[in-house]
Design an enzyme around this catalytic site. Structure first.
Site, PDB file in Angstrom:
ATOM      1  N   GLU A  67       0.827  -1.219   0.000  1.00 31.51           N
ATOM      2  CA  GLU A  67       0.000   0.000   0.000  1.00 31.51           C
ATOM      3  C   GLU A  67       0.855   1.261   0.000  1.00 31.51           C
ATOM      4  O   GLU A  67       0.448   2.282  -0.532  1.00 31.51           O
ATOM      5  CB  GLU A  67      -0.949   0.008   1.190  1.00 31.51           C
ATOM      6  CG  GLU A  67      -2.081  -1.018   1.099  1.00 31.51           C
ATOM      7  CD  GLU A  67      -1.702  -2.377   1.661  1.00 31.51           C
ATOM      8  OE1 GLU A  67      -0.503  -2.602   1.952  1.00 31.51           O
ATOM      9  OE2 GLU A  67      -2.609  -3.232   1.795  1.00 31.51           O
ATOM     10  N   PHE A 129     -11.493  -7.532  13.758  1.00 34.24           N
ATOM     11  CA  PHE A 129     -10.418  -7.956  12.866  1.00 34.24           C
ATOM     12  C   PHE A 129     -10.108  -6.861  11.843  1.00 34.24           C
ATOM     13  O   PHE A 129     -10.991  -6.347  11.181  1.00 34.24           O
ATOM     14  CB  PHE A 129     -10.818  -9.254  12.138  1.00 34.24           C
ATOM     15  CG  PHE A 129      -9.776  -9.721  11.157  1.00 34.24           C
ATOM     16  CD1 PHE A 129      -8.534 -10.153  11.595  1.00 34.24           C
ATOM     17  CD2 PHE A 129     -10.034  -9.709   9.800  1.00 34.24           C
ATOM     18  CE1 PHE A 129      -7.567 -10.576  10.687  1.00 34.24           C
ATOM     19  CE2 PHE A 129      -9.065 -10.125   8.887  1.00 34.24           C
ATOM     20  CZ  PHE A 129      -7.832 -10.559   9.338  1.00 34.24           C
ATOM     21  N   GLN A 130      -8.860  -6.509  11.755  1.00 28.13           N
ATOM     22  CA  GLN A 130      -8.349  -5.480  10.844  1.00 28.13           C
ATOM     23  C   GLN A 130      -9.019  -4.117  11.052  1.00 28.13           C
ATOM     24  O   GLN A 130      -9.183  -3.343  10.108  1.00 28.13           O
ATOM     25  CB  GLN A 130      -8.451  -5.920   9.375  1.00 28.13           C
ATOM     26  CG  GLN A 130      -7.493  -7.080   9.073  1.00 28.13           C
ATOM     27  CD  GLN A 130      -7.262  -7.326   7.599  1.00 28.13           C
ATOM     28  OE1 GLN A 130      -8.150  -7.091   6.777  1.00 28.13           O
ATOM     29  NE2 GLN A 130      -6.076  -7.817   7.256  1.00 28.13           N
ATOM     30  N   LYS A 179     -17.801  -1.071   5.747  1.00 25.97           N
ATOM     31  CA  LYS A 179     -18.230  -2.087   4.783  1.00 25.97           C
ATOM     32  C   LYS A 179     -19.743  -2.052   4.574  1.00 25.97           C
ATOM     33  O   LYS A 179     -20.227  -2.253   3.462  1.00 25.97           O
ATOM     34  CB  LYS A 179     -17.771  -3.465   5.269  1.00 25.97           C
ATOM     35  CG  LYS A 179     -17.634  -4.468   4.133  1.00 25.97           C
ATOM     36  CD  LYS A 179     -16.924  -5.729   4.594  1.00 25.97           C
ATOM     37  CE  LYS A 179     -16.846  -6.740   3.466  1.00 25.97           C
ATOM     38  NZ  LYS A 179     -16.175  -7.973   3.897  1.00 25.97           N
ATOM     39  N   MET A 492      24.074   9.197   2.768  1.00 27.04           N
ATOM     40  CA  MET A 492      23.942  10.495   3.434  1.00 27.04           C
ATOM     41  C   MET A 492      24.227  10.361   4.932  1.00 27.04           C
ATOM     42  O   MET A 492      24.888  11.209   5.525  1.00 27.04           O
ATOM     43  CB  MET A 492      22.559  11.086   3.189  1.00 27.04           C
ATOM     44  CG  MET A 492      22.414  12.522   3.647  1.00 27.04           C
ATOM     45  SD  MET A 492      23.584  13.625   2.811  1.00 27.04           S
ATOM     46  CE  MET A 492      22.563  14.297   1.514  1.00 27.04           C
TER      47      MET A 492
END
Lengths: 577, 177
Positions: A67, A129-130, A179, A492
């Site tokens: 993602e 969940f999630q 959802k 760097m």
């Protein structure tokens, strides 16, 4: 979209129809001219993906491999096109993985709309969940965010999201949709958002302040411009060019402003900031009027504020009122869009050339050339320099490539030495300094501007932070060119360790894999260059390739980037070695 | 710029949306500014909420955070004012055992002299309410502490400005656009 298609879309959208929330989301995207989006499916966003399948001829979904890649790809898309980039993810880890890209977009004012799925509304707050509180998590790094729990809210909220993301000072917006709202039905009708009562995207330009600015500029003996990304976002490139040419003002740029004026323009005096050019940094503390245009006096630009341009009158052209007097006191603040305010400024300016003043920049450039640039671009030592790689890319691409750089030494080299003929050619992570940005951002940039040569310049460290996006490049057949400048160090950080931590190279040395084999595993042709005599041909081959191409250049391990203003020091204390 | 730390009352007029408190408090949090008190309620304008927040900061800090508040999409307007520019009050409630009210004549004098109001009385306890400046409420608390306070609570500051706030004008200008 051609007129006929646009009319048809409009006809469909203006009708009221009973559809699901998921379908409404897709139709909103179509209404906002979204034809490409980046994302990753998962449980809580599945109804939208199911609808996407139905609309796959209208909207192309790019399955990134992470993602974070989706968010950066959407950024690359937005930065090169000036359009809103769209990224989509599921709830929980999907949503949190977007956060780095969102934070990056926030600090670099990039218009993004991110859509995340969320657990059904009856499970909100139950540690389902999630489930994560993505609204809470994203609040500090979004221009606006909102959670939708009812299908009927979708059209209005999405219209507002696009309006907020792209108007005024652009930024990322996150819309979290439960959802059940995706499954629910609504009477769908779409109207684009044209205003939010509590939000003034572009403050009105006050003519008096423009006059005051013009008076200061006309009276100045040593005026200097520092422009930032505000010029590019405001599409004010032509207006800026007209101003600097009429008034003969030397003009420097911040990293985010790069490419708004061609590198070769005689009044373009280079980059300001920590690894910027010697002359504009040094002379910031000698100019009598400093004209800041669409830039925010970031600490990487100003160094110590106690000594920054204290002798100068400061004029600040700025769209975001919160930026005025935030870091540097403005004697004159001109609020508004840079295109509008520079248009108003131009007729009030006297023609001028400031030749003696300009000569001072040339003299300091000569010193920088002798002490730094010559060795970077025309090295005599055996090891390859990053600078000569950039120089060769300039030659082979004729200065027309869009350079997408990651974060580190190579980024500074890429910005310092790229020849930019066209605006929106420098796509990099400026404010957040996000390693892993370039590979996915290059995907978005190339997809938004397929006619342009897009070259990603990446260090061996940042490359491995999102290396999985080679899979996206392969699957989508995005002909992006990837150059990894490999010094087997987190360069760097190593430079800082050398200069400020007694050369204690704590955890900065990298043992790297065979990058060419990895690219080939993703069916991307590639080459590894270790010798100077191989470089030109390899870059020529890369630019000539019609497909994606991977080039690894093994460069000197312990080269440093100079000039450099040590952190917190004055811009006058810029070091050449 | 005046660098003296003073008490400022910040008034933020906002849309009535979930999550806005988060955005506002985050602005203080990022800058390590401690909130002395925070009150939020509906304002004089229908559908518009008002936050009243008291902080001890410099005027330069106040100016900068006002800019950050106004940047928030759902913030209509934000202002800051010094104590001299506002009229402000707090409110305290004291729950005390009922027998004290009848057995300690001094308590009745304290109630009378402090202009506190008896909200309710029952067999077990009675409740006093006192509005005013912080020091007045604190002084009452000190006086009552001797006898025992079962519960005490003090509200955040509520405040109105002496000068006019042109928020209504601003909103009607938007509506007429």
């Amino acid at each position: 979209m051609d007129t006929e298609t646009a009319n048809k879309t409009q006809e469909v959208l203006s009708k009221t129809e009973r559809i699901t929330g998921s379908e409404a989301i897709i139709k909103c995207l179509i209404a906002e001219d979204v034809d490409i989006l980046y994302g990753y499916p998962g449980g809580a966003i599945m109804p939208v993906y199911d609808e996407l399948y139905k609309f796959r001829n209208e909207i192309h979904h790019v399955l990134t491999r992470h993602e974070q890649g989706a968010a950066h790809a959407a950024q690359g898309f937005a930065r090169i096109s000036g359009r809103v980039g769209v990224a989509m993810a599921t709830s929980g880890p999907g949503a949190t993985n977007l956060i780095t890209g969102i934070a990056d977009a926030q600090i670099d004012s990039t218009p993004l709309v991110c859509i995340t799925g969320q657990v059904p509304s009856h499970l909100l707050g139950t540690d389902a969940f999630q489930e994560t509180d993505i609204i809470g998590i994203s609040t500090p790094v979004t221009k606006w965010n909102h959670q939708v729990t009812k299908a009927s809210e979708i059209p209005e909220v999405l219209a507002k999201a696009f309006y907020i993301a792209k108007s005024g000072r652009p930024g990322p917006v996150l819309i979290d949709i439960t959802k059940d709202a995706q499954f629910g039905e609504l009477d769908f009708k779409y109207e684009k958002c044209t205003g939010v009562r509590s939000y003034i995207p572009t403050p009105k330009t006050n003519l008096e302040s423009v006059k005051a600015a013009a008076e200061l500029i006309n009276a100045a003996k040593k005026p200097m411009i520092v422009w930032g990304q505000g010029v590019i976002l405001g599409e004010a490139e032509a207006e800026l060019k007209a101003v600097i040419e009429k008034a003969g003002i030397p003009a420097a740029w911040t990293i985010m402003g790069a490419s708004a004026i061609p590198t070769s323009h005689p009044l373009n005096i280079g980059m300001v900031g920590m690894h910027g050019n010697y002359a504009p940094n040094k002379l910031t503390n000698e100019c009598d009027v400093l004209i800041a245009i669409g830039m925010r006096f970031d600490d990487r630009v100003t160094g110590s504020l106690n000594t920054y341009a204290k002798q100068a009158k400061v004029i600040h052209f700025e769209i975001d009122p919160a930026e005025v007097n935030k870091n540097v006191h403005a004697d004159v603040a001109v609020l508004g869009n840079s295109k509008d305010s520079l248009t108003e400024l131009l007729p009030l300016l006297n023609e001028n050339s400031h030749e003696a003043w300009h000569q001072e920049f040339k003299d300091l450039y000569a010193i920088e050339f002798e002490k730094v640039i010559k060795d970077d671009l025309h090295p005599t030592k055996e090891g390859l320099t990053m600078g000569e790689v950039l120089k060769e890319i300039n030659v082979q691409s004729e200065g027309n490539a869009a350079i997408v750089s990651d974060v580190g030494q190579h980024q500074m080299i890429a910005c310092r030495y790229s020849e930019f003929n066209k605006t929106k050619s420098n796509i990099t992570s400026g404010g957040l300094g996000t390693m892993g940005f370039a590979l996915p951002a290059a995907i978005g940039a190339k997809m938004a501007a397929p006619e342009r040569e897009v070259v990603a310049i990446i260090g061996d460290g940042g490359y491995q932070m999102n290396i999985q996006e080679l899979g996206t490049i392969f699957q989508q057949k995005v002909p992006v060119k990837i150059v990894v400048l490999n010094n087997e160090f987190l360069g760097m950080v190593r430079q800082w360790q050398q200069l400020f931590f007694d050369k204690r190279y704590a955890s900065t040395e990298m043992t790297n894999p065979d990058f060419v084999t990895i690219a080939k595993g993703y069916h991307i042709d590639g080459k590894r260059v270790t010798k100077r005599e191989e470089l030109a041909d390899a870059i020529k081959e890369m630019i000539a390739s019609k497909e994606s191409y991977f080039l690894e250049v093994c460069v000197e391990k312990e080269d440093n980037v100079f000039p450099m203003i040590p952190s917190g020091a004055s811009v006058s204390d810029i070091r050449l070695s | 710029m005046n660098e003296e730390i003073k008490s400022f009352t910040i008034s933020i007029y906002t849309e009535n949306n979930i999550g806005l408190l988060n955005r506002i408090s985050a602005i203080f949090q990022r800058r390590h500014i401690n909130i002395e008190s925070l009150t939020t309620s509906q304002s004089e304008i229908e559908g518009v909420n008002r936050f009243v927040i008291v902080v001890n900061i410099t005027e330069a800090q106040a100016q900068k955070i006002i800019g950050q508040f106004q940047k928030q999409i759902e913030v209509i307007r934000a202002y800051y004012h010094t104590e001299e520019e506002t009229i402000f009050q707090e409110s305290g409630m004291f729950k005390i055992k009922s027998d004290l009210l009848f057995n300690e004549p001094q308590i009745q004098n304290i109630i009378k002299e402090s202009n506190a109001r008896i909200v309710t009385v029952n067999k077990e306890f009675f409740v006093l309410e006192k509005s005013g400046r912080r020091n007045e409420i604190e002084s009452l608390r000190r006086d009552l502490n001797i006898f025992g306070i079962m519960q005490f609570v003090r509200s955040g500051r509520i405040s109105v400005t002496k000068e006019e706030m042109k928020i209504t004008e601003m909103l009607s200008a938007f509506n007429n656009q």
